[in-house]
Design an enzyme around this catalytic site. Structure first.
Site, mmCIF file in Angstrom:
data_model
loop_
_atom_site.group_PDB
_atom_site.id
_atom_site.type_symbol
_atom_site.label_atom_id
_atom_site.label_comp_id
_atom_site.label_asym_id
_atom_site.label_seq_id
_atom_site.Cartn_x
_atom_site.Cartn_y
_atom_site.Cartn_z
ATOM 1 C CG ASP A 1 -1.911 -1.095 1.283
ATOM 2 O OD1 ASP A 1 -2.424 -1.463 0.217
ATOM 3 O OD2 ASP A 1 -2.177 -1.612 2.382
ATOM 4 N NE ARG B 1 -1.875 1.299 11.387
ATOM 5 C CZ ARG B 1 -0.887 0.454 11.111
ATOM 6 N NH1 ARG B 1 0.268 0.561 11.737
ATOM 7 N NH2 ARG B 1 -1.037 -0.504 10.224
ATOM 8 C CG ASP C 1 -4.742 0.341 10.449
ATOM 9 O OD1 ASP C 1 -4.953 0.271 11.674
ATOM 10 O OD2 ASP C 1 -4.164 -0.542 9.800
ATOM 11 C CB SER D 1 -3.123 -6.924 4.092
ATOM 12 O OG SER D 1 -2.904 -5.775 4.859
HETATM 13 N N1 ARG Z 1 -7.888 -5.600 12.262
HETATM 14 C C1 ARG Z 1 -6.762 -5.148 12.970
HETATM 15 C C2 ARG Z 1 -6.974 -3.753 13.501
HETATM 16 O O1 ARG Z 1 -7.831 -3.099 13.037
HETATM 17 C C3 ARG Z 1 -5.479 -5.285 12.212
HETATM 18 C C4 ARG Z 1 -5.295 -4.428 11.034
HETATM 19 C C5 ARG Z 1 -4.072 -4.830 10.331
HETATM 20 N N2 ARG Z 1 -3.688 -3.869 9.380
HETATM 21 C C6 ARG Z 1 -3.152 -4.194 8.215
HETATM 22 N N3 ARG Z 1 -2.759 -3.219 7.479
HETATM 23 N N4 ARG Z 1 -3.052 -5.419 7.805
HETATM 24 O O2 ARG Z 1 -6.330 -3.289 14.392
#
Ligand code: ARG
Length: 397
Positions: A15, A95, A124, A174
């Site tokens: 990404d 984050r 995110d 991912s």
């Molecule tokens: N679902 C999890 C969260 O919202 C993990 C997200 C993982 N992010 C990624 N870019 N694969 O915290």
């Protein structure tokens, strides 16, 4: 004409690599990439070279592992934070820290634009946007993947056309990783009925079938030593990821409720998080009152939900931390954990603040508990239940 400056959060993955090229092509921007180390144990020189090769004008590396451990993860441990009772929030915690570093760099570089590689389907984006705006409302946010409604397949195609190197793993899943855990999403895992293949896990395996005992010492709710060796929190977590991971501990597989309404199948590995929270909860049971523990469960759920939902900087989170910290001043002591074949069990605990009193609890003649008091207590304790049941049976007859 001077190009506009954009500061982009860069992990080195698909990404964010695609974002560098998009920002150049479609925004005619001069891109500064920022990689924030939250303990992800990656090759940061390689990430820097990749950023520059794809087109960044400048790359900044920030080592925030210590800050992440001390200011974010420690709060998560004290709050026994598990979203939906299972997910230890690794990504969600990092984050706001990454977003705060973006804001700092934007100010140092005199940039009015910041960017992230989040899609419009995840959590995110919410965490980045709210933190950035809370810290500096003047900044404008670009999110190329979201803004262009790009799918992962389209990103992969674009990366191929533009000769952007993408790892084999990133083609399949991912992934997001830091000190507190690793999230693996997408690809074949989207079939919620299928077991994740064992080879996706980096921390967790079942290499060792022999039992391993570990002693964790806590001070004010935070782990400070492992097997008697004092360690910085970040180092203790690295050790626990290795030890508990080697005994098959820490895989979480859940149907998760995202902020944006989607239910998603998420797979995590977080051996340190799962085992340390288990120890911490156990020690709390030894030193806190029943009332404190029951009320704290409500606080913990709210805390986890706030952090998951991108509201790290919400004043309520800080208010809840005040409550949590007051109780933690007594959470001192040692917990002995037995790890074996995927099971993680507390087998002993001790504390100078324990309110467990063997002389009260014992069935032997050492007991100081006067059983005769129980009779009157039970009469008062059950009074309303007994009366209402008598009334119900008199209605029925
Ligand atoms: N679902 C999890 C969260 O919202 C993990 C997200 C993982 N992010 C990624 N870019 N694969 O915290």
């Amino acid at each position: 004409m001077v190009k506009k400056k954009v500061v982009l959060a860069y992990s080195g993955g698909l990404d964010t690599s695609v974002c560098i090229r998009y920002l150049q092509k479609f925004h005619d921007a001069q891109v500064t990439t920022v990689t924030v180390d939250c303990g992800q144990d990656e090759d940061f020189n390689e990430i820097e070279s990749r950023a520059l090769a794809v087109g960044a004008t400048k790359h900044i590396h920030i080592d925030s592992t210590e800050e992440f451990a001390n200011e974010y993860v420690s709060k998560c441990i004290k709050a026994n934070a598990l979203y939906q009772g299972k997910y230890p929030l690794a990504t969600a915690l990092a984050r706001p820290l990454i977003a705060s570093k973006l804001v700092e760099v934007a100010s140092n570089e005199d940039a009015k634009l910041v960017a992230h590689g989040c899609t419009g389907k995840g959590n995110d984006q919410v965490r980045f946007d709210i933190t950035i705006k809370s810290l500096n409302p003047e900044l404008n946010i670009l999110a190329p993947i979201r803004d262009m409604n790009l799918t992962r397949d389209q990103e992969l195609k674009f990366a191929m056309e533009e000769n952007i190197p993408i790892s084999l793993e990133a083609k399949k899943y991912s992934i997001d990783v830091n000190l507190w855990g690793r999230a693996i999403e997408g690809g074949e895992l989207e079939d919620a009925s299928m077991e994740p293949p064992e080879n996706i896990f980096h921390f967790v395996n079942n290499r060792s079938s022999e039992a391993r005992y570990v002693e964790i010492e806590f001070r004010s709710g935070v782990p400070i030593a492992l097997d008697g060796n004092p360690l910085k929190l970040q180092d203790l977590i690295v050790e626990m990821n290795r030890i508990a991971g080697a005994h098959g501990i820490g895989i979480v597989d859940i149907i998760e409720n995202r902020i944006v309404g989607i239910k998603s199948r998420e797979v995590y590995e977080a051996p340190a998080a799962i085992s340390l929270i288990e120890c911490h909860k156990d020690l709390e049971n030894l030193v806190l009152t029943d009332h404190e523990i029951n009320f704290k469960r409500i606080i913990e759920e709210k805390w986890s939900w706030l952090v998951y939902s991108g509201l790290w900087l919400e004043p309520l989170r800080r208010d809840l931390d005040e409550f949590i910290n007051t109780a933690q001043s007594r959470v001192n002591g040692k917990v002995k954990l037995k790890l074996q074949n995927g099971s993680c069990r507390v087998v002993g605990r001790s504390s100078k603040n324990a309110i467990y009193d063997p002389e009260e609890a014992t069935y032997s003649s050492r007991s100081v508990f006067d059983q005769r008091l129980a009779k009157g207590f039970i009469e008062l304790w059950g009074k309303q239940s007994v009366i209402s049941n008598q009334m119900l049976s008199s209605f029925e007859s």
